[in-house]
Design an enzyme around this catalytic site. Sequence first.
Site, PDB file in Angstrom:
ATOM      1  N   LYS A 116       0.836  -1.208   0.000  1.00 20.31           N
ATOM      2  CA  LYS A 116       0.000   0.000   0.000  1.00 20.31           C
ATOM      3  C   LYS A 116       0.874   1.264   0.000  1.00 20.31           C
ATOM      4  CE  LYS A 116      -2.094  -0.802   3.920  1.00 20.31           C
ATOM      5  NZ  LYS A 116      -1.344  -1.973   4.422  1.00 20.31           N
ATOM      6  N   ARG A 160      -8.862   1.518   9.850  1.00 14.20           N
ATOM      7  CA  ARG A 160      -8.477   0.123  10.088  1.00 14.20           C
ATOM      8  C   ARG A 160      -9.602  -0.644  10.775  1.00 14.20           C
ATOM      9  NH1 ARG A 160      -2.747   1.158   9.923  1.00 14.20           N
ATOM     10  NH2 ARG A 160      -1.458  -0.682  10.175  1.00 14.20           N
ATOM     11  N   ARG A 175      11.989  -5.775   4.568  1.00  9.00           N
ATOM     12  CA  ARG A 175      11.745  -4.355   4.272  1.00  9.00           C
ATOM     13  C   ARG A 175      12.746  -3.433   4.972  1.00  9.00           C
ATOM     14  NH1 ARG A 175       5.834  -1.815   4.883  1.00  9.00           N
ATOM     15  NH2 ARG A 175       6.002  -2.343   7.084  1.00  9.00           N
ATOM     16  N   ARG A 233      12.070  -1.435  10.541  1.00  9.70           N
ATOM     17  CA  ARG A 233      11.114  -0.990  11.553  1.00  9.70           C
ATOM     18  C   ARG A 233      11.039  -2.018  12.680  1.00  9.70           C
ATOM     19  NH1 ARG A 233       5.690   0.551   8.275  1.00  9.70           N
ATOM     20  NH2 ARG A 233       4.812  -0.439  10.118  1.00  9.70           N
ATOM     21  N   ARG A 291       0.556  -8.286  14.072  1.00  7.13           N
ATOM     22  CA  ARG A 291      -0.067  -7.272  13.204  1.00  7.13           C
ATOM     23  C   ARG A 291      -1.006  -7.940  12.205  1.00  7.13           C
ATOM     24  NH1 ARG A 291       4.851  -4.527  10.705  1.00  7.13           N
ATOM     25  NH2 ARG A 291       3.400  -3.170   9.625  1.00  7.13           N
TER      26      ARG A 291
HETATM   27  P1  AMP Z   1       1.405   0.967   9.552  1.00  7.27           P
HETATM   28  O1  AMP Z   1       2.623   1.743   9.211  1.00  7.27           O
HETATM   29  O2  AMP Z   1       0.189   1.406   8.799  1.00  7.27           O
HETATM   30  O3  AMP Z   1       1.639  -0.531   9.465  1.00  7.27           O
HETATM   31  O4  AMP Z   1       1.087   1.295  11.091  1.00  7.27           O
HETATM   32  C1  AMP Z   1       2.020   1.009  12.119  1.00  7.27           C
HETATM   33  C2  AMP Z   1       1.298   0.974  13.464  1.00  7.27           C
HETATM   34  O5  AMP Z   1       0.712   2.262  13.732  1.00  7.27           O
HETATM   35  C3  AMP Z   1       0.150  -0.009  13.549  1.00  7.27           C
HETATM   36  O6  AMP Z   1       0.583  -1.346  13.843  1.00  7.27           O
HETATM   37  C4  AMP Z   1      -0.663   0.609  14.697  1.00  7.27           C
HETATM   38  O7  AMP Z   1      -0.060   0.363  15.954  1.00  7.27           O
HETATM   39  C5  AMP Z   1      -0.530   2.106  14.422  1.00  7.27           C
HETATM   40  N1  AMP Z   1      -1.611   2.594  13.521  1.00  7.27           N
HETATM   41  C6  AMP Z   1      -1.466   3.122  12.286  1.00  7.27           C
HETATM   42  N2  AMP Z   1      -2.659   3.458  11.750  1.00  7.27           N
HETATM   43  C7  AMP Z   1      -3.583   3.130  12.684  1.00  7.27           C
HETATM   44  C8  AMP Z   1      -5.002   3.196  12.746  1.00  7.27           C
HETATM   45  N3  AMP Z   1      -5.729   3.662  11.705  1.00  7.27           N
HETATM   46  N4  AMP Z   1      -5.628   2.764  13.868  1.00  7.27           N
HETATM   47  C9  AMP Z   1      -4.927   2.308  14.919  1.00  7.27           C
HETATM   48  N5  AMP Z   1      -3.586   2.176  14.935  1.00  7.27           N
HETATM   49  C10 AMP Z   1      -2.912   2.589  13.834  1.00  7.27           C
END
Ligand code: AMP
Length: 219
Positions: free
Chosen positions: A13, A88, A128, A161, A172
Amino acid sequence: MKLILLGPPGAGKGTQAKILNEGLKIPHISTGDMLREEVKNQTELGKEVKKIMDSGALVPDNLINKVIEDRLGRDDTKKGFILDGFPRTEAQAITLDEILKKNSSGGIDLVLYFDATLKIIIERLSGRLVCRNCGVNFHKKNVPPKKDMICDFCNGQLYQRDDDKEDTVKNRIKVYEEKISPLIDYYQKQNKVRKINADLSANEAYDILMKLFKKENLS
Ligand code: AMP
């Protein structure tokens, strides 16, 4: 154009959002990137969410909804945006609709659902690498940087990360799978979901997206 990119972590994404951002000239809004910035700057919010993010769990809706409402209130979103990582949950989707209504900016045009197999997701995430400076993603095997751990574009330092480590990745994916069905149903009812085969390479997925926008009269 107002787009939502849905799909598991590692589905590509973020990569597509960055390419689309350049082509469509609308902002790429990644809640994950925004939260990582808060953590890096050790803000109050950053301190509150760090542990949650490191465990792979979701940040509470009240915190993330405030972040997104502030972001969508900025002028650069008037012509549209690409949401990556938000919503989400179904509750977040409902909040998003309320925010858009309040901003009188019209509803979401399309929800692009990036569907990838588990084996590919794990392979992508475990390799990654992300640029600390500009946020571009590389992959140890599939898209290696020209110089070891240095970004090809801005010479920034690359890193893995914390939440891309194996145990957190599993959590996740579990969290994602628990929440995704109601969210897809929510947008399916509005006939907005278009499925993309995310096992394909970034270039192939991009070509598919371009054809889709044409077909939907969005280009
Ligand atoms: P991502 O980079 O999108 O994988 O997000 C990394 C982390 O940020 C996730 O595992 C959550 O802990 C937090 N996070 C990001 N977006 C959201 C969201 N819309 N709702 C809740 N937690 C979020």
